[in-house]
Design a protein around this motif. Structure first.
Motif, PDB file in Angstrom:
ATOM      1  N   ARG A 250       0.878  -1.190   0.560  1.00 29.60           N
ATOM      2  CA  ARG A 250       0.162   0.203  -0.119  1.00 29.60           C
ATOM      3  C   ARG A 250       0.999   0.518  -0.199  1.00 29.60           C
ATOM      4  O   ARG A 250       0.518   2.138  -0.437  1.00 29.60           O
ATOM      5  CB  ARG A 250      -1.176   0.251   1.799  1.00 29.60           C
ATOM      6  N   GLU A 251       1.821   1.095   0.434  1.00 27.93           N
ATOM      7  CA  GLU A 251       3.061   2.212   1.027  1.00 27.93           C
ATOM      8  C   GLU A 251       3.830   2.676  -0.803  1.00 27.93           C
ATOM      9  O   GLU A 251       3.585   4.064  -0.708  1.00 27.93           O
ATOM     10  CB  GLU A 251       3.879   1.908   1.956  1.00 27.93           C
TER      11      GLU A 251
ATOM     12  N   GLU B  91     -10.168  -0.422   1.187  1.00 25.17           N
ATOM     13  CA  GLU B  91      -9.039  -0.049   2.280  1.00 25.17           C
ATOM     14  C   GLU B  91      -7.908   0.908   1.549  1.00 25.17           C
ATOM     15  O   GLU B  91      -7.367   1.559   2.326  1.00 25.17           O
ATOM     16  CB  GLU B  91      -7.981  -1.403   2.487  1.00 25.17           C
TER      17      GLU B  91
ATOM     18  N   ARG C 153      -6.856   4.865   3.901  1.00 26.35           N
ATOM     19  CA  ARG C 153      -5.857   4.949   3.454  1.00 26.35           C
ATOM     20  C   ARG C 153      -5.945   6.769   3.177  1.00 26.35           C
ATOM     21  O   ARG C 153      -4.979   7.256   4.017  1.00 26.35           O
ATOM     22  CB  ARG C 153      -4.858   4.231   2.875  1.00 26.35           C
TER      23      ARG C 153
ATOM     24  N   LYS D  56      -4.043  10.217   5.245  1.00 23.84           N
ATOM     25  CA  LYS D  56      -3.265  10.611   4.253  1.00 23.84           C
ATOM     26  C   LYS D  56      -3.842  11.893   5.250  1.00 23.84           C
ATOM     27  O   LYS D  56      -3.532  13.307   5.219  1.00 23.84           O
ATOM     28  CB  LYS D  56      -2.611  10.286   3.444  1.00 23.84           C
TER      29      LYS D  56
END
Length: 196
Positions: A52-53, A113, A117, A121
């Motif tokens: 994901r990062e 998901e 995220r 952020k």
């Protein structure tokens, strides 16, 4: 495989984006990304904490840019104008590559998901804005209100830019904030005090 990989992070980002589009985010593994980039999984984890990062690793740069813009704003700048300056400073990073941003946004929009995220952020950036305003002497709840309002305006401007990049992200941020100001000014007439 060579131990030293020039621009491994960039190759990993591009490989991940390609695979997320081709296979889908859920069907892509870290090993798949590393293989496509020509590096090992260990190299992947030197650059990113998880798959994901790859989509969100620029948050620190945004936070730094926002902090610098807040610190550099003239002392007599109003809170919302200070937020505008901070958000405008992000366009050099966020608004550079429209095609990449569109691809990234489509991947995010397709996965709950990842949408969560993205909201985290945005909340983090809002908190950084509010903290910077408090450091400038803006009291609460004004600091948080100005910061969160700015983040909403940024999200609206960004969505408009994804749909049509021709005005440019900077122009869209400015016009969105101007529209917000006009909405709040026009909404005052005929309203009962204390009510929206």
């Amino acid at each position: 495989m060579a131990r030293w990989e020039p621009d491994a992070a960039g190759r990993l980002r591009e490989a991940a984006m390609q695979l997320y589009v081709e296979r889908g985010f859920d069907q892509t593994t870290v090993a798949d990304i590393a293989e496509r980039a020509g590096v090992t999984s260990r190299t992947f984890f030197r650059h990113f904490t998880d798959k994901r990062e790859v989509l969100f690793n620029g948050t620190d740069l945004l936070r730094t840019g926002i902090a610098e813009a807040l610190a550099g704003a003239p002392a007599d700048t109003s809170p919302i104008a200070t937020v505008a300056l901070a958000l405008e400073s992000t366009t050099g990073f966020v608004g550079r590559d429209h095609a990449h941003s569109v691809r990234r946004q489509r991947i995010i929009d397709a996965h709950a998901e990842l949408r969560e995220r993205e909201l985290i952020k945005m909340a983090d950036l809002g908190a950084a804005l509010a903290a910077g305003l408090r450091e400038r002497g803006v009291p609460e709840p004004d600091a948080t209100l100005a910061a969160e309002t700015g983040i909403v305006a940024f999200r609206v401007a960004f969505a408009s830019w994804i749909a049509d990049p021709s005005p440019g992200l900077l122009s869209l941020i400015r016009s969105t904030l101007a529209r917000l100001t006009a909405l709040t000014a026009s909404g005052r007439s005929g309203q009962v005090e204390g009510r929206p």
